[in-house]
Design a protein around this motif. Structure first.
Motif, PDB file in Angstrom:
ATOM      1  N   PRO A 101      -3.217   5.814  -5.353  1.00 28.44           N
ATOM      2  CA  PRO A 101      -3.368   4.619  -6.387  1.00 28.44           C
ATOM      3  C   PRO A 101      -4.854   4.108  -6.387  1.00 28.44           C
ATOM      4  CG  PRO A 101      -2.434   3.934  -4.298  1.00 28.44           C
ATOM      5  CD  PRO A 101      -2.547   5.340  -4.304  1.00 28.44           C
ATOM      6  N   ASP A 102      -5.393   3.852  -7.526  1.00 21.56           N
ATOM      7  CA  ASP A 102      -6.580   3.032  -7.773  1.00 21.56           C
ATOM      8  C   ASP A 102      -6.592   1.536  -6.954  1.00 21.56           C
ATOM      9  OD1 ASP A 102      -7.582   5.380  -9.150  1.00 21.56           O
ATOM     10  OD2 ASP A 102      -7.425   4.317 -11.118  1.00 21.56           O
ATOM     11  N   LEU A 103      -7.520   1.174  -6.503  1.00 33.47           N
ATOM     12  CA  LEU A 103      -7.609  -0.146  -5.926  1.00 33.47           C
ATOM     13  C   LEU A 103      -8.677  -1.066  -6.670  1.00 33.47           C
ATOM     14  CD1 LEU A 103      -7.876   1.453  -2.417  1.00 33.47           C
ATOM     15  CD2 LEU A 103      -5.887   0.766  -3.660  1.00 33.47           C
ATOM     16  N   LEU A 104      -8.156  -2.429  -6.636  1.00 35.31           N
ATOM     17  CA  LEU A 104      -8.961  -3.441  -6.830  1.00 35.31           C
ATOM     18  C   LEU A 104      -8.706  -4.373  -5.585  1.00 35.31           C
ATOM     19  CD1 LEU A 104     -10.015  -4.995  -9.690  1.00 35.31           C
ATOM     20  CD2 LEU A 104      -8.663  -6.874  -8.404  1.00 35.31           C
ATOM     21  N   LEU A 107      -3.244  -0.731  -7.199  1.00 33.90           N
ATOM     22  CA  LEU A 107      -3.079  -1.700  -6.264  1.00 33.90           C
ATOM     23  C   LEU A 107      -3.926  -2.847  -6.328  1.00 33.90           C
ATOM     24  CD1 LEU A 107      -1.357  -2.787  -4.084  1.00 33.90           C
ATOM     25  CD2 LEU A 107      -2.621  -1.267  -2.392  1.00 33.90           C
ATOM     26  N   LEU A 108      -3.629  -4.034  -6.639  1.00 33.70           N
ATOM     27  CA  LEU A 108      -4.455  -5.179  -6.590  1.00 33.70           C
ATOM     28  C   LEU A 108      -4.193  -6.049  -5.256  1.00 33.70           C
ATOM     29  CD1 LEU A 108      -3.883  -6.659 -10.092  1.00 33.70           C
ATOM     30  CD2 LEU A 108      -5.334  -4.679  -9.367  1.00 33.70           C
ATOM     31  N   SER A 141       0.864  -1.358   0.042  1.00 39.07           N
ATOM     32  CA  SER A 141       0.190   0.165  -0.078  1.00 39.07           C
ATOM     33  C   SER A 141       0.848   1.282   0.022  1.00 39.07           C
ATOM     34  CB  SER A 141      -0.719   0.177   1.230  1.00 39.07           C
ATOM     35  OG  SER A 141      -1.853  -1.201   1.127  1.00 39.07           O
ATOM     36  N   ALA A 142       1.892   1.353   0.896  1.00 36.32           N
ATOM     37  CA  ALA A 142       2.846   2.344   0.843  1.00 36.32           C
ATOM     38  C   ALA A 142       3.548   2.451  -0.501  1.00 36.32           C
ATOM     39  CB  ALA A 142       3.961   2.263   2.067  1.00 36.32           C
ATOM     40  N   ILE A 147       0.684  -2.896  -8.714  1.00 38.96           N
ATOM     41  CA  ILE A 147       1.240  -3.550  -7.673  1.00 38.96           C
ATOM     42  C   ILE A 147       0.472  -4.540  -7.168  1.00 38.96           C
ATOM     43  CG2 ILE A 147       2.229  -3.047  -5.286  1.00 38.96           C
ATOM     44  CD1 ILE A 147       3.472  -1.419  -7.711  1.00 38.96           C
ATOM     45  N   VAL A 148       0.858  -5.752  -6.982  1.00 39.01           N
ATOM     46  CA  VAL A 148      -0.118  -6.859  -6.595  1.00 39.01           C
ATOM     47  C   VAL A 148       0.440  -7.415  -5.422  1.00 39.01           C
ATOM     48  CG1 VAL A 148      -0.500  -9.294  -7.387  1.00 39.01           C
ATOM     49  CG2 VAL A 148      -0.133  -7.594  -9.037  1.00 39.01           C
TER      50      VAL A 148
END
Length: 281
Positions: free
Chosen positions: A173-176, A131-132, A115-116, A211-212
């Protein structure tokens, strides 16, 4: 409530005399109390109708603690930006790129690190970052951002990317996020590898950096979303190791497993590392 002490060592009161003000008058009890020196204000609290004094809070100590926390926070921000630049350099500045974040064991802080890292990359304003959360065994990204997912597993595996991703405001960041039914194994039947490879490829078409956040390597993921499997779908892997937490042999074994699977290891980041000062010679 903390208040600064008066500039003078004594508190002066205006004593109002009667008509015969020329004579010396004996001060009342309240006047005598008002003339007492006040070194520092004292807070009070009440219990059962009684008033109890509380020792004054040392303002210098509070400011010192705040300064230490501020220095620590600034140091963490600088370090995560340095790591993001190192990852960008390792990937030879090519985009789009997907980076897998994993760890040898659970509880080493990889979700917080992911996350960071995504937040740091997005804050630069130069790339589109998403970020997934593919740690469907123990999802934690939603806690880092104070959000809750409202999508099912079937919806994530079939829906359009724009409908899946939570758009963030500003340079974030967008998030999934992980699905609400992530404990249900039924929708995972079939070609799991092909399903997630297609999902990551679709997301890479819309973002520069993906980013996974995945599960830990040990124990083996019960949801079949194994980080070893995911390593073949991304451009690089970062292993998070918490200092003094995972045994050294587990970390070595995790690196060996990822390298044997053909993963591109970008590096290892140490979480909660506290350098010790060398003893003077």
């Amino acid at each position: 409530m903390f208040r600064s002490p008066p500039t003078s060592g004594r508190a002066h009161s205006n004593i109002r005399h009667g008509p015969d003000s020329g004579r010396d008058s004996t001060p009342s009890r309240s006047d005598a109390i008002s003339r007492l020196p006040i070194e520092r204000p004292v807070s009070c609290y009440t219990t059962h109708g009684r008033l109890h004094p509380v020792p004054p809070i040392q303002g210098s100590k509070i400011m010192s603690n705040l300064a230490d926390r501020q220095r620590q926070a600034l140091g963490q921000i600088a370090e995560i930006k340095r790591i993001s630049c190192a990852i960008d350099h390792a990937l030879q500045h090519r985009t789009p790129a997907a980076v897998l974040i994993t760890s040898a064991q659970q509880g080493e802080g990889k979700s917080l690190f992911a996350s960071a890292l995504a937040t740091s990359m997005a804050s630069l304003g130069q790339h589109r970052v998403v970020l997934l959360d593919l740690n469907w065994y123990r999802p934690a990204v939603h806690h880092c951002f104070g959000l809750e997912s409202n999508q099912t597993m079937s919806h994530i595996l079939q829906a359009d990317i724009d409908a899946l991703v939570t758009k963030s405001q500003g340079q974030r960041p967008d998030l999934l996020l992980a699905p609400t039914d992530h404990r249900d194994h039924a929708p995972m039947n079939g070609d799991v590898f092909g399903t997630f490879k297609h999902l990551i490829e679709r997301i890479k078409q819309a973002y520069d950096y993906v980013i996974v956040d995945s599960a830990s390597i040990f124990p083996t993921n019960r949801m079949m979303i194994d980080p070893v499997m995911l390593s073949a779908m991304v451009d690089g892997v970062v292993l998070v190791v918490q200092a003094g937490f995972a045994p050294r042999q587990h970390v070595k074994r995790a690196c060996t497993i990822m390298q044997a699977a053909g993963a591109t290891m970008i590096g290892v980041t140490i979480n909660q590392h506290r350098p010790t000062l060398a003893a003077p010679s």
